[in-house]
Design a protein around this motif. Structure first.
Motif, short mmCIF file in Angstrom:
data_model
loop_
_atom_site.label_atom_id
_atom_site.label_comp_id
_atom_site.label_asym_id
_atom_site.label_seq_id
_atom_site.Cartn_x
_atom_site.Cartn_y
_atom_site.Cartn_z
N GLU A 16 0.82 -1.22 0.00
CA GLU A 16 0.00 0.00 0.00
C GLU A 16 0.85 1.27 0.00
O GLU A 16 0.34 2.36 -0.28
CB GLU A 16 -0.90 0.01 1.24
CG GLU A 16 -1.88 -1.16 1.28
CD GLU A 16 -2.62 -1.26 2.59
OE1 GLU A 16 -3.59 -2.04 2.66
OE2 GLU A 16 -2.26 -0.55 3.56
N ALA A 17 2.12 1.15 0.33
CA ALA A 17 3.04 2.30 0.32
C ALA A 17 4.48 1.77 0.32
O ALA A 17 4.74 0.64 0.73
CB ALA A 17 2.82 3.19 1.54
N VAL A 18 5.38 2.62 -0.13
CA VAL A 18 6.80 2.28 -0.16
C VAL A 18 7.57 3.25 0.73
O VAL A 18 7.36 4.46 0.65
CB VAL A 18 7.37 2.35 -1.60
CG1 VAL A 18 8.88 2.23 -1.60
CG2 VAL A 18 6.75 1.27 -2.48
N VAL A 19 8.44 2.70 1.59
CA VAL A 19 9.31 3.53 2.41
C VAL A 19 10.75 3.27 1.99
O VAL A 19 11.20 2.12 1.99
CB VAL A 19 9.17 3.21 3.92
CG1 VAL A 19 10.08 4.12 4.73
CG2 VAL A 19 7.72 3.36 4.37
N ASN A 20 11.45 4.32 1.63
CA ASN A 20 12.86 4.18 1.25
C ASN A 20 13.73 4.89 2.28
O ASN A 20 13.48 6.04 2.62
CB ASN A 20 13.11 4.78 -0.13
CG ASN A 20 14.58 4.71 -0.50
OD1 ASN A 20 15.17 3.63 -0.54
ND2 ASN A 20 15.20 5.86 -0.73
N TRP A 21 14.77 4.19 2.78
CA TRP A 21 15.66 4.77 3.78
C TRP A 21 17.05 4.89 3.19
O TRP A 21 17.76 3.90 3.06
CB TRP A 21 15.67 3.91 5.05
CG TRP A 21 15.88 4.74 6.27
CD1 TRP A 21 17.06 5.02 6.87
CD2 TRP A 21 14.87 5.41 7.03
NE1 TRP A 21 16.87 5.84 7.95
CE2 TRP A 21 15.52 6.10 8.08
CE3 TRP A 21 13.48 5.52 6.91
CZ2 TRP A 21 14.82 6.86 9.01
CZ3 TRP A 21 12.80 6.28 7.84
CH2 TRP A 21 13.47 6.93 8.88
N SER A 22 17.42 6.12 2.84
CA SER A 22 18.67 6.30 2.10
C SER A 22 19.17 7.73 2.22
O SER A 22 18.40 8.64 2.49
CB SER A 22 18.42 5.96 0.63
OG SER A 22 19.50 6.33 -0.17
N ILE A 23 20.48 7.90 2.02
CA ILE A 23 21.04 9.25 1.96
C ILE A 23 21.74 9.50 0.63
O ILE A 23 22.37 10.53 0.43
CB ILE A 23 22.04 9.51 3.11
CG1 ILE A 23 23.17 8.47 3.10
CG2 ILE A 23 21.33 9.57 4.44
CD1 ILE A 23 24.31 8.78 4.03
N VAL A 24 21.64 8.54 -0.28
CA VAL A 24 22.39 8.62 -1.54
C VAL A 24 21.48 9.03 -2.70
O VAL A 24 20.25 9.00 -2.59
CB VAL A 24 23.07 7.26 -1.85
CG1 VAL A 24 24.15 6.98 -0.81
CG2 VAL A 24 22.05 6.13 -1.87
#
Length: 386
Positions: free
Chosen positions: A225-233
């Motif tokens: 139902e949703a996408v979570v992206n954890w990144s600093i690049v």
């Protein structure tokens, strides 16, 4: 006569020794308080370290122009880690063993900070990290502090927003670096408390230039139902573009690492509607009148006037670190242990990231409210209406 001559020579020697000691003392004072900094001015995390280094130098210049701290100037010794944990380790050892710095500001990233945490403790050197990983200060160790709000707070703000929108099943993506790993762990840890289930997980290379294969795989999962992206690049901008290019109209949530307008610009139209936690510095004009708003606008205007670029959340973390350190040195002088204790006793100190309240059991000094929830609208960062 010989006795008189001997006395004269003795007096002369004593005078010269006194002069020499005064010169040594004077030179020590002139050298100032040595503050080291390890910041990623180049490399993949340069968008963190470059504004941090500029903000830090700006504040040090301001402090020195006013006479320094307690009348002693700051001698800043800055090192560019190139976003490399290995370089950060080498520089930390050099700053502590060779330069004998009083304290270290940085590093910029979680991976670098975690790499040198033990080195700072072993050298009993105060370290104020600019990274967000909660593990930098949890468990608490005596000499290590940080200024970026913890990643767990960002996760909780995202999940609070999801709960209001009725989102219960999500996909989690993360870069394969220290920041991504720590954030992925916090997402998994906090999800049950908000009634959220992670139904798909993907880790990608931090240097990735195309994530369309991962996007195709996730799009085929009807539960998401949703996408979570954890990144600093930069891949976080690429991910948003790949999702929209695939015709997938799924809500996209990013970490606080998205809080640089350059990422929104790189994603273009695909950035519209992305939701993420960030410092209020990015929406200072929208805040109610008061000390926090005044502080943020002053910092923003000073930075943008001096460097002719948009202010950054990440530049603020180094700025806050120097404010905290200067405040503690005013109290503890140049006794490192007294300064360390003074940091633990700081209460109600306004910084770019929020109001800091440290203690012997909290070396992060901020709470969940340090993060506002922002979105992208017409290419700009604005407060999310909830």
């Amino acid at each position: 006569m010989k006795r008189v001559h001997a006395l004269q020579m003795l007096a002369r020697s004593a005078f010269l020794c006194g002069v020499a000691l005064l010169l040594v003392a004077s030179s020590v004072q002139a050298a100032g308080i040595k503050i080291g900094a390890i910041l990623a001015e180049t490399g993949p995390a340069a968008f963190l370290g470059s504004p941090a280094a500029r903000s830090l130098r700006m504040l040090v210049d301001e402090i020195n122009a006013k006479g320094g701290i307690n009348g002693t100037p700051i001698e800043l010794i800055a090192k560019d880690s190139g976003s490399s944990p290995e370089k950060a380790v080498s520089f930390a050892k050099q700053l502590i063993d060779e330069d004998q710095v009083f304290a270290i500001i940085g590093p910029s990233t979680s991976g670098e900070s975690l790499s040198i945490k033990k080195i700072a403790e072993a050298g009993k050197t105060i370290m104020i990290s600019c990274s967000s990983a909660e593990t930098v200060t949890t468990p608490v160790t005596p000499h290590v502090f940080k200024t970026a709000p913890s990643d767990s707070f960002g996760v909780q703000q995202i999940f609070t927003t999801m709960r209001k929108k009725g989102i219960k099943k999500i996909a989690v993506l993360a870069g394969n670096d220290g920041f991504g790993k720590a954030g992925k762990e916090q997402l998994a840890k906090n999800a049950p408390d908000f009634g959220i289930t992670i139904v798909a997980e993907e880790v990608y290379d931090k240097n990735a230039t195309d994530l369309s294969a991962i996007v195709a795989k996730l799009k085929a999962n009807p539960e998401i139902e949703a996408v979570v992206n954890w990144s600093i690049v930069p891949a976080q901008s690429i991910l948003a573009k790949n999702i929209r290019q695939a015709g997938w109209d799924v809500p996209i949530y990013q970490s606080s690492g998205f809080a640089n307008i350059k990422y929104a610009e790189a994603a273009g139209a695909a950035a519209e509607g992305i939701i993420f936690p960030a410092s209020r510095i990015l929406v200072a004009d929208s805040l109610p009148a008061g000390p926090q708003r005044d502080f943020l606008i002053k910092f923003r205007d000073s930075y943008e006037t001096k460097f002719n670029e948009k202010v950054s959340t990440f530049g603020g973390h180094a700025y806050d670190a120097m404010i905290i350190l200067a405040k503690a040195i005013e109290v503890g002088g140049e006794d490192r242990e007294k300064v360390r204790a003074a940091i633990e006793n700081i209460k109600g100190l306004i910084g770019t990231a929020g109001t800091f309240n440290f203690s012997a059991t909290d070396h992060g000094g901020l709470d969940r409210d340090a993060f506002a929830v922002l979105t992208v609208a017409n290419g700009r960062f604005v407060l999310l209406e909830q």
